[in-house]
Design an enzyme around this catalytic site. Structure first.
Site, PDB file in Angstrom:
ATOM      1  CB  CYS A   4      -0.924   0.008   1.213  1.00  0.00           C
ATOM      2  SG  CYS A   4      -1.823   1.561   1.374  1.00  0.00           S
ATOM      3  CB  CYS A   7       0.724   1.336   4.392  1.00  0.00           C
ATOM      4  SG  CYS A   7      -0.914   1.012   5.082  1.00  0.00           S
ATOM      5  CG  HIS A  46      -4.784  -0.116   4.854  1.00  0.00           C
ATOM      6  ND1 HIS A  46      -4.174   0.384   3.731  1.00  0.00           N
ATOM      7  CD2 HIS A  46      -5.902  -0.738   4.415  1.00  0.00           C
ATOM      8  CE1 HIS A  46      -4.897   0.063   2.671  1.00  0.00           C
ATOM      9  NE2 HIS A  46      -5.954  -0.624   3.060  1.00  0.00           N
ATOM     10  CG  HIS A  96      -4.075   4.179   3.250  1.00  0.00           C
ATOM     11  ND1 HIS A  96      -3.118   3.490   3.964  1.00  0.00           N
ATOM     12  CD2 HIS A  96      -4.483   5.190   4.060  1.00  0.00           C
ATOM     13  CE1 HIS A  96      -2.957   4.049   5.153  1.00  0.00           C
ATOM     14  NE2 HIS A  96      -3.780   5.099   5.235  1.00  0.00           N
ATOM     15  CG  HIS A  98      -6.624   9.509  -0.169  1.00  0.00           C
ATOM     16  ND1 HIS A  98      -6.714   8.174  -0.523  1.00  0.00           N
ATOM     17  CD2 HIS A  98      -6.839  10.206  -1.307  1.00  0.00           C
ATOM     18  CE1 HIS A  98      -6.965   8.075  -1.815  1.00  0.00           C
ATOM     19  NE2 HIS A  98      -7.064   9.291  -2.316  1.00  0.00           N
TER      20      HIS A  98
END
Ligand code: AMP
Ligand code: ZN
Length: 111
Positions: A4, A7, A46, A96, A98
């Site tokens: 990811c 991450c 995550h 992920h 955002h």
């Protein structure tokens, strides 16, 4: 090692221009800015998208929005657009969660 992207940024494995770093949230400038201010705000844990995050930890979703407000203030923006894409068809490319914080120019209507 995770695959990811965000991450890996959180873990310091990839570089980013960090503008805010709290216990649970990191904000950094988007690599392909669409406005003079274009920052992405992510939780350090995550979750795939905002819906998943809000279901699992609504307080952390609130922290993301509060962080976005701090980022706007840091950049001197009193008007920003907060965007979060949920799913590929909506335009999500990094899975992920955002918030995009966009500001510094007139932003058109959505759609
Ligand atoms: P989305 O398309 O909503 O999933 O947003 C993903 C965003 O991540 C895009 O605006 C990309 O420009 C941005 N992005 C991709 N790679 C990086 C990176 N290494 N550092 C900062 N932003 C990135
Ligand atoms: Zn991740």
């Amino acid at each position: 090692m995770t695959d990811c992207l965000f991450c890996r940024i959180v873990q310091g494995e990839l570089p980013a221009t960090v503008v805010l770093d709290t216990d649970r949230v990191l904000a950094f400038r988007d690599i392909s800015p669409q406005a003079p201010t274009h920052v992405v705000v992510v939780p350090k844990t995550h979750y795939d998208n905002a819906v998943e995050l809000a279901a699992a930890d609504p307080a952390l979703m609130g922290e993301l929005v509060a962080a976005a407000g701090q980022v706007a203030e840091t950049d001197g923006r009193d008007s920003v657009r907060l965007v979060t894409n949920v799913g590929a068809e909506a335009g999500q490319t990094v899975f992920h969660v955002h918030l995009h914080v966009l500001g510094g120019r007139a932003l058109g209507r959505l759609g």
